[in-house]
Enzyme design. Structure first.
Site, PDB file in Angstrom:
ATOM      1  N   ARG A   1       3.621   7.823  10.342  1.00 47.12           N
ATOM      2  CA  ARG A   1       4.544   6.942   9.626  1.00 47.12           C
ATOM      3  C   ARG A   1       5.560   7.692   8.771  1.00 47.12           C
ATOM      4  O   ARG A   1       6.742   7.400   8.814  1.00 47.12           O
ATOM      5  CB  ARG A   1       3.747   6.027   8.691  1.00 47.12           C
ATOM      6  CG  ARG A   1       3.003   4.942   9.406  1.00 47.12           C
ATOM      7  CD  ARG A   1       2.235   4.093   8.411  1.00 47.12           C
ATOM      8  NE  ARG A   1       1.566   3.008   9.125  1.00 47.12           N
ATOM      9  CZ  ARG A   1       0.778   2.114   8.547  1.00 47.12           C
ATOM     10  NH1 ARG A   1       0.565   2.168   7.245  1.00 47.12           N
ATOM     11  NH2 ARG A   1       0.215   1.160   9.242  1.00 47.12           N
TER      12      ARG A   1
ATOM     13  N   GLU B   1      -5.928  -2.426  -4.271  1.00 46.35           N
ATOM     14  CA  GLU B   1      -4.735  -1.570  -4.294  1.00 46.35           C
ATOM     15  C   GLU B   1      -4.389  -1.126  -5.715  1.00 46.35           C
ATOM     16  O   GLU B   1      -3.721  -0.114  -5.912  1.00 46.35           O
ATOM     17  CB  GLU B   1      -3.539  -2.301  -3.648  1.00 46.35           C
ATOM     18  CG  GLU B   1      -2.328  -1.399  -3.390  1.00 46.35           C
ATOM     19  CD  GLU B   1      -1.135  -2.120  -2.748  1.00 46.35           C
ATOM     20  OE1 GLU B   1      -1.307  -3.253  -2.280  1.00 46.35           O
ATOM     21  OE2 GLU B   1      -0.042  -1.532  -2.721  1.00 46.35           O
TER      22      GLU B   1
END
Lengths: 209, 698, 248
Positions: free
Chosen positions: B387, B486
């Site tokens: 990525r 997160e």
């Protein structure tokens, strides 16, 4: 709603069948009308079955109308502020006319009973022969017109009603069954009103007299 | 990223400037010498680079120690138990109802604690975990392809470019299998094969098939599962939900987290909620970039308020940028949408060779004039490079002026993702079957037919690996405050692997936190603090801040500040970072923040549903976070995972780590004021179970 | 492009609302409907007027936060969510009427923002499978036939946006509820509570003041996730079954 509706569907189907006897002429039709009253004799009194049927119909009607108005008022109180603009995308014409069409049918049934059962209002002339009452009545153009309008309402009511009843009874829980039920609903909504309209139509144009 | 021409304060030379910094891509001039990055030491004022101080090192003391394979068992056994009768008296606040928050709320509720669950959305079901598409990893080894807990552990550490903590990652891999069991039992409709068993796919360049998925809506299905479990506890009376509530302050009494101040977003009421422990599950901070794949409301406020009250913020500069997003179409764009990376399996990425061709219809550009740059630069991996590399190269192409698509501001940000070869090779029907829903999504958003015209893609901020520092128990540096999902930093190092975010959120919420929080709660219920001055002070601070925001009455909207901040972050703290750019960004952010507090316009009042006010509070915190991110990125003079410093790259242009200097977690402590330098605490990373390697994709 | 917007403005739940007219200029077809409203709001803020409040979060069509009645259609003229509706679906110069979802079970909080917590309470009543964390058996111990798994998934795609209620002439929440009943009822894990679930959810639905279902199908037509009407029949089927086998 679904159960009482199903009773009406059965009733109108039989009623239509009976009406078609008119094509057999006066004697056939009058005999049929008479037999309805002597059905089940001597176990049942004269007109016994008819009263049983009438009772069931009246109870169904009460149930059906009660449920209909209950749903109607629930819908009203579930949305007291209406939309300024509202478009229908999926609703069929028949489903949109369920409520007012139902009211129209109710009014028609009253009219129909006054005309043929109680013989209170008899345009075209009264008679002791059911067949002649039929012919007399439908020889008048506006009586025929009322009848056609009512049959149109009936067709619409059957179209959505049969589908809706099956949906409510949980019989359309797959894509295929929904499609089949829809086809059946349309077929019945066409056949029954058509069967009803035939005798008056032929009376109006003078074939039956 | 979009420019807003009507903004009064034009940021000095943005796009052109970005192009200038990035066009030095091989970065020969700026590169660190053969000895690696220079070590920057504190000056006479105690400040390093005039920006931060260095404090005492920090260590995770909750980990029971190797052997790693039995550590979690030992930790659970050694953790204290709370008597069921006592649990009813213990109050836990959970902020956020994503996968981590909802699963933790449900589990703690089932255990019998009194849980208060907060979310800013109108229902817990809308948390942004819902948007995750790909899947969730679990070491079930249903495919018998050599997967194991150890391999998932290894892949995650390696994928994180050796910047995560071994102990936490191993535990994550270990409980991953339980997550699948739990979710299936809840009725999560995972994809199944014809035998009725669960299907798996391989995801994110991993060589084993360990990803469980529910079409392209895995996050949604997992979140609905957790949400339903949470609502079941609401019905049972153990959990109370506070929707449309935003946490605006943490209450700390005697050094312990004892509650939060929340604003009822409908009435504006400032509410005080006290508890024995506070759990933050408030997600990532990708919206500091304004445009990201995050939801509009995602924000850092809960974490930031905790940071300002003493929680350390770890590795804030680690952000993940996803290469295949739908590009920005205009200046008013509010949001970026991700498309599955699987598109890179069959699509070919290119830009025109010549700048003059960028406006041409791509179908009229002959093969010879196209630059399939990934295939050119990375012949072995081609369009399937990781990525970060795919993202960075797309940016480089656009910075060179070869980007395609509409000009947004003065710049084109997009590259072609072309399926014409795939359609010729596989046939239209095969491509439709494989990618139909993605093509439909693209067509809906852009109005173009991707079967006819090549798609345009561009990278977008997607996930933030950094977050509040936690120990093995997921407890922050403030006792009684736990951070999960997160919002914490612990499991993904400098880069997160695909399908691992869902795994971490649920692992933390269902299995880890409910076990570790007992260690703390066993000494509760704690004394009543309702009358302590700290509580009233916290509420007063919130009120004062809101009044300040409402009273400035300047002439720029909150969004215009947010856009400009996003632009600074994207240009200088985005895919490629340099000493010069970051230094510039810090000064730009400082002056923007200064202007914000002088010139923002927030209409309306507090005691109503006031969306401008909500946004203003969030942007105010982003303006502080942005600076810390840049400081962190500046101090980390190496490239690792999603953090790419132009000065630290291999001759091939790949991320070059400097383990000798930077094998640590950077945990930042609030300096005590907005203009006070933050304090860096280093947690050394010890690798006992995995050997460090440099990755290569040539 | 240029549009005239007729938008429902209501300062709070307690106050009366009314329509207000606005103009927006320089709208491009690539803007989403919500971005068009963002532009309107930026303009309103610049003029010192209160911006129009509306819910939105993910803006990629999955969270279910957004939703408004757009010229008489829930989520507007396309089968999608409001955030995924783009201005190219409209014609330059159009007048667009924007109203909140109208249902007494979804009271308006401000402008286009409504309170849909009734949906949460329906889920609380029974829209779950009872399984405590850690109590789950091995995932492969119960195979699920693929057709059941697929149908469960199709029903489970509901995003709880409320468009079904908004579009229903009766303001009924039947499609929302039926989607959940079908999702859980198709799976073996959902069987033990299947009968009690449907009864409890329907009772809660009626208690919340939603209307009754008359099988018109507007809900399925408005559903951005295209949940089919047959789930309602499934709910009715389950309900009939539950009534017949109700423990006394």
């Amino acid at each position: 709603m679904a159960v009482t509706g199903a009773i009406f569907v059965g009733y109108v189907a039989l009623h239509m069948y009976g009406n078609l006897m008119a094509f057999g002429g006066q004697q056939t039709f009058d005999t049929y009308a008479h037999h309805l009253r002597t059905f089940g004799q001597p176990m049942l009194p004269y007109s016994g079955l008819l009263w049983v049927v009438r009772l069931v119909l009246v109870l169904s009607l009460v149930g059906h109308v009660y449920a209909a108005f209950k749903l109607w008022s629930r819908a009203d109180s579930a949305r007291s502020t209406k939309y300024a603009v509202k478009k229908a995308t999926k609703a069929t014409f028949s489903s949109k006319w369920m409520r007012w069409g139902g009211v129209a049918l109710l009014v028609f049934v009253i009219w129909h009973i006054l005309q043929f059962t109680t013989r209170t209002v008899t345009p075209g002339g009264d008679s002791d022969s059911p067949y002649l009452r039929l012919v007399n009545g439908f020889s008048v153009w506006w009586v025929f017109l009322i009848y056609v309008v009512a049959l149109f309402a009936l067709a619409m009511h059957l179209r959505h009603g049969i589908w809706s009843a099956c949906q409510t009874l949980g019989w359309t829980s797959s894509v295929l069954s929904a499609r089949i039920v829809n086809a059946i609903a349309i077929a019945i909504a066409v056949i029954i009103p058509l069967g009803f309209v035939l005798p008056p139509f032929f009376i109006l144009i003078g074939v039956l007299n | 990223m979009s420019d807003t021409p009507q903004q009064p304060a034009a940021e000095p030379g943005r796009a052109q400037d970005g192009a200038a910094t990035a066009s030095a891509t091989p970065a020969a001039d700026a590169a660190f010498g053969p000895d690696g990055p220079p070590v920057h030491r504190p000056g006479p004022d105690g400040l390093v680079d005039g920006l931060y101080r260095v404090g005492e090192p920090i260590a995770d003391t909750a980990y029971p120690g190797d052997p790693i394979a039995t550590a979690w068992d030992r930790a659970q056994f050694e953790s204290d138990l709370v008597n069921p009768a006592n649990r009813r008296k213990l109050k836990v606040i959970i902020v956020g109802t994503g996968l981590a928050g909802a699963s933790a709320g449900a589990t703690l509720g089932e255990a019998g604690y009194q849980v208060k669950s907060f979310c800013y959305q109108d229902s817990p079901r809308r948390a942004h975990s819902i948007a995750a598409q790909g899947g969730i990893n679990a070491a079930k080894n249903y495919k018998e392809d050599g997967d194991s807990v150890y391999r998932l552990f290894y892949d995650t550490v390696k994928g994180g470019d050796y910047r995560s903590r071994e102990s936490n990652v191993y535990r994550l891999a270990e409980v991953s299998a339980n997550i699948i069991d739990q979710c299936v039992a809840q009725g999560v409709p995972f994809a199944r094969d014809y035998g009725g068993l669960l299907d798996n796919r391989s995801f994110g360049g991993v060589q084993v098939s360990r990803t469980f998925y529910a079409r392209g809506q895995t996050g949604q299905q997992l979140l609905i599962g957790a949400y339903q479990a949470l609502e079941r506890q609401v019905a049972a009376g153990t959990v109370e939900t506070f929707t449309r509530h935003e946490m605006l302050e943490l209450i700390v009494v005697d050094g312990k987290a004892r509650g939060i101040i929340a604003r009822d977003m409908v009435t504006g009421e400032i509410e005080t909620h006290l508890a024995d422990a506070v759990v933050l599950a408030s997600g990532g901070y990708g919206n500091v970039f304004f445009l990201s794949t995050n939801a509009m409301g995602c924000n850092v406020t809960a974490s930031w308020r905790a940071y300002r009250k003493g929680a350390y913020f770890a590795n804030p500069c680690y952000t993940q940028i996803h290469p295949t997003c739908i590009p920005v179409s205009g200046e008013h764009q509010s949001k970026l949408t991700l498309m599955s990376e699987s598109l890179r399996n069959d699509g070919r990425i290119w830009v025109p060779k010549r700048r003059e061709d960028v406006e041409k219809d791509p179908r009229d550009i002959p093969e010879a004039d196209r630059d399939y740059y990934l295939e050119r630069i990375y012949p072995a991996f081609g369009n399937l490079v990781p990525r970060d590399i795919a993202s960075r190269q797309a940016k480089n192409m656009c910075d060179e002026g070869r980007g395609v698509g509409p000009k947004v501001g003065d710049f084109r940000r997009g590259v072609y993702l072309d399926f014409s070869d795939a359609i010729a090779r596989l046939g239209l029907d095969a491509v439709k079957a494989k990618y139909g829903n993605l093509f439909d999504m693209y067509a809906r958003i852009t109005g173009e037919d991707p079967y006819q015209v090549p798609m345009r893609i561009y990278p977008a901020v997607h996930y933030t690996m950094g977050g509040l520092w936690v120990d093995y128990d997921l407890q922050s540096t403030i006792p009684g405050m736990y951070v999960i999902g997160e919002a914490n930093f612990s499991d993904h190092g400098a880069n997160r692997l695909g399908a691992s975010a869902l795994m971490q959120g649920l692992s933390d919420g269902y299995f880890v936190l409910p076990n570790t929080i007992r260690n703390y709660l066993t000494s509760g219920p704690f004394e009543d603090v309702a009358d302590r001055p700290e509580v009233a002070e916290a509420a007063e601070a919130v009120r004062a801040r809101i009044e300040k925001l409402l009273s400035i009455n300047g002439d720029r909207s909150v969004d215009s500040f947010h856009r400009e901040l996003g632009h600074i972050m994207w240009e200088y703290c985005g895919m490629e970072r340099t000493e010069e750019g970051l230094t510039k960004a810090i000064s730009l952010i400082r002056s923007l923040r200064d202007e914000f507090w002088r010139n923002v316009r927030v209409l309306g009042e507090n005691d109503e549903l006031n969306q401008s006010l909500e946004k203003a509070g969030r942007v105010a915190d982003f303006l502080e976070l942005g600076e810390l991110m840049c400081i962190d990125a500046l101090h980390r003079r190496e490239s690792c995972g999603g953090h790419f410093r132009a000065e630290s790259q291999t001759p091939e242009g790949e991320a070059l780590r400097h383990d000798d200097q930077f094998l640590y977690v950077a945990a930042w402590q609030w300096g005590g004021g907005v203009n006070e330098p933050p304090i860096l605490h280093k947690e050394d990373l010890d690798y006992h179970n995995i050997q460090l390697k440099q990755r290569s994709y040539k | 492009m240029r549009f005239s917007l007729k938008i429902w403005r209501q300062p709070s739940a307690e106050t009366k609302g009314s329509f207000a007219m606005y103009q927006v200029d320089d709208i491009t077809g690539d803007m989403s409907f919500l971005e068009m409203l963002d532009v309107l709001n930026e303009g309103l803020i610049a003029r010192g007027e209160d911006p129009v409040a509306f819910d939105s979060d993910c803006r990629e069509g999955i969270c279910g936060a957004c939703g408004m009645m757009i010229s008489g259609q829930a989520h507007g003229p396309e089968v999608t969510t409001t955030c995924q509706l783009h201005m190219r679906s409209f014609t330059d110069g159009d007048t667009i009427v924007i109203e909140p979802w109208r249902a007494n079970a979804f009271p308006v909080l401000k402008d286009l923002v409504v309170d849909r917590s009734a949906f949460d309470r329906i889920i609380q009543a029974g829209g779950y499978i009872t399984v405590n964390t850690g109590a789950a058996p091995e995932a492969h111990s119960v195979p699920v036939p693929k057709p059941n798994a697929d149908r469960a998934f199709d029903a489970a795609t509901c995003i709880g946006c409320g468009a079904c209620v908004a579009a229903c002439p009766n303001a009924s929440g039947m499609l929302f509820m039926a989607a959940k009943v079908t999702h859980l009822g198709e799976l073996p894990q959902g069987q033990p509570e299947r009968a009690s679930r449907v009864v409890k959810m329907v009772n809660q639905h009626d208690h919340e003041g939603f209307g009754g279902c008359t099988n018109i199908g507007e809900c399925a037509g408005a559903c951005p996730k295209e949940i089919p009407l047959d789930v309602i029949s499934q709910l009715n089927n389950d309900m009939r079954h539950a009534m017949r086998h109700q423990p006394s």
